[in-house]
Design an enzyme around this catalytic site. Structure first.
Site, PDB file in Angstrom:
ATOM      1  N   ILE A  56      43.323  44.110  31.865  1.00  0.00           N
ATOM      2  CA  ILE A  56      43.504  43.544  33.188  1.00  0.00           C
ATOM      3  C   ILE A  56      42.164  42.957  33.608  1.00  0.00           C
ATOM      4  O   ILE A  56      41.115  43.369  33.113  1.00  0.00           O
ATOM      5  CB  ILE A  56      44.029  44.570  34.217  1.00  0.00           C
ATOM      6  CG1 ILE A  56      43.037  45.727  34.435  1.00  0.00           C
ATOM      7  CG2 ILE A  56      45.379  45.111  33.804  1.00  0.00           C
ATOM      8  CD1 ILE A  56      43.476  46.700  35.523  1.00  0.00           C
ATOM      9  N   ASP A  57      42.204  41.979  34.498  1.00  0.00           N
ATOM     10  CA  ASP A  57      40.980  41.289  34.898  1.00  0.00           C
ATOM     11  C   ASP A  57      39.954  42.258  35.475  1.00  0.00           C
ATOM     12  O   ASP A  57      40.310  43.267  36.087  1.00  0.00           O
ATOM     13  CB  ASP A  57      41.290  40.232  35.961  1.00  0.00           C
ATOM     14  CG  ASP A  57      42.204  39.132  35.460  1.00  0.00           C
ATOM     15  OD1 ASP A  57      42.350  38.993  34.232  1.00  0.00           O
ATOM     16  OD2 ASP A  57      42.763  38.417  36.308  1.00  0.00           O
ATOM     17  N   LYS A  58      38.698  41.926  35.321  1.00  0.00           N
ATOM     18  CA  LYS A  58      37.617  42.743  35.865  1.00  0.00           C
ATOM     19  C   LYS A  58      37.797  42.955  37.364  1.00  0.00           C
ATOM     20  O   LYS A  58      37.606  44.065  37.880  1.00  0.00           O
ATOM     21  CB  LYS A  58      36.266  42.062  35.608  1.00  0.00           C
ATOM     22  CG  LYS A  58      35.065  42.832  36.154  1.00  0.00           C
ATOM     23  CD  LYS A  58      33.774  42.038  36.043  1.00  0.00           C
ATOM     24  CE  LYS A  58      33.713  40.941  37.078  1.00  0.00           C
ATOM     25  NZ  LYS A  58      32.386  40.264  37.129  1.00  0.00           N
ATOM     26  N   ARG A 157      47.548  34.981  38.460  1.00  0.00           N
ATOM     27  CA  ARG A 157      46.741  34.160  39.358  1.00  0.00           C
ATOM     28  C   ARG A 157      47.060  32.679  39.187  1.00  0.00           C
ATOM     29  O   ARG A 157      47.173  31.935  40.168  1.00  0.00           O
ATOM     30  CB  ARG A 157      45.260  34.435  39.108  1.00  0.00           C
ATOM     31  CG  ARG A 157      44.883  35.888  39.394  1.00  0.00           C
ATOM     32  CD  ARG A 157      43.600  36.332  38.706  1.00  0.00           C
ATOM     33  NE  ARG A 157      42.412  35.761  39.333  1.00  0.00           N
ATOM     34  CZ  ARG A 157      41.177  36.072  38.956  1.00  0.00           C
ATOM     35  NH1 ARG A 157      40.962  36.929  37.953  1.00  0.00           N
ATOM     36  NH2 ARG A 157      40.139  35.530  39.563  1.00  0.00           N
TER      37      ARG A 157
END
Length: 256
Positions: A56-58, A157
């Protein structure tokens, strides 16, 4: 030694570890961000060697699963590759969608521009699918549930951005990085504007729930990650003011 706010443990056994991470932590090494704090290195101090099986994104908070053995790593990786794992994200976006549900299917190209963003691409991209659902609106914002069926970089996103919506405080895909402040959404606010701290000033995207088959027992397991403190405070304030709560979709869906 980790700080208490880095992550919480949702579940662990001899084969897997399920964590709820804060925003700002990488889950594994990243060639574009080599100096950022890493969740795997922090958690390995507690659990020993961990194997990443998904990302998952930072800047995204929420649920992440690590394997603790090579056998578990192989099995979980196959589940992700075969798309049998169910993932649910919650996010807060600017504005109101014109739909209650939306199925997004488009080709995406990672690292498609100078900012290393993922872009929609008719040629050269990879198939990406997300099912979106409106959980409710609250003034200038809306809560959205996202169920990604594929695992492309920044998929949720980009899919929202391509449909005219941007996640609150998204540094890559939104032109609006204005934090959420109580003074701007609550009538008759009487605080000190010089001392006010934002309710939320980071990417409002949270990995909420994941369903997998245990890599050894094959038992179907569902894990849920409570909202991080900043996102939960925002949820409570928006619910109090506008009457919409994403964790209780039986409440009004159109807060004004």
């Amino acid at each position: 030694m980790r700080t208490i706010s880095d992550y919480t443990v949702i579940y662990s056994d001899s084969d897997i570890v399920v964590l709820n991470k804060k925003s700002g932590l990488l889950i594994a090494a990243d060639r574009y961000d080599t100096t950022a704090p890493r969740l795997d290195l922090l958690a390995e101090k507690e659990f020993g060697k961990l194997y990443a099986v998904h990302r998952i994104d930072k800047d995204t908070s929420g649920i992440i699963i690590y394997a603790r053995t090579s056998e578990a790593h192989r099995n979980l990786s196959q589940q992700f590759e075969q798309r049998t794992i169910e993932k649910i994200y919650h996010c807060l976006v600017y504005g109101r969608p014109l739909w209650d549900k939306l199925h997004v299917d488009m080709s995406l190209l990672p690292d498609g521009d100078v900012r290393h963003r993922t872009i929609a691409a008719k040629h050269g991209g990879k198939k990406s699918v997300t099912d979106l659902r409106l959980l409710g609106t609250c003034g200038p914002y809306s809560w959205i549930e996202a169920r990604p069926r594929t695992g492309r970089t920044h998929q949720i996103r980009v899919h929202l951005a391509e449909n005219g919506l941007s996640i609150v405080c998204d540094p890559l895909y939104s032109g609006n990085l204005k934090p959420i402040r109580l003074s701007e959404i609550k009538r008759n606010w009487h605080g000190d504007p010089f001392d006010e701290k934002p309710l939320l000033d980071r990417l409002a995207l949270h990995a909420w729930q994941i369903t997998v088959n245990h890599p050894v027992t094959q038992e179907k397991m569902t894990f849920t990650a409570p909202y991080a403190k900043d996102m939960d405070i925002t949820r409570k304030q928006l619910s109090k003011i506008f009457g919409t709560d994403p964790l209780n979709t039986g409440t009004t869906q159109n807060g004004n």
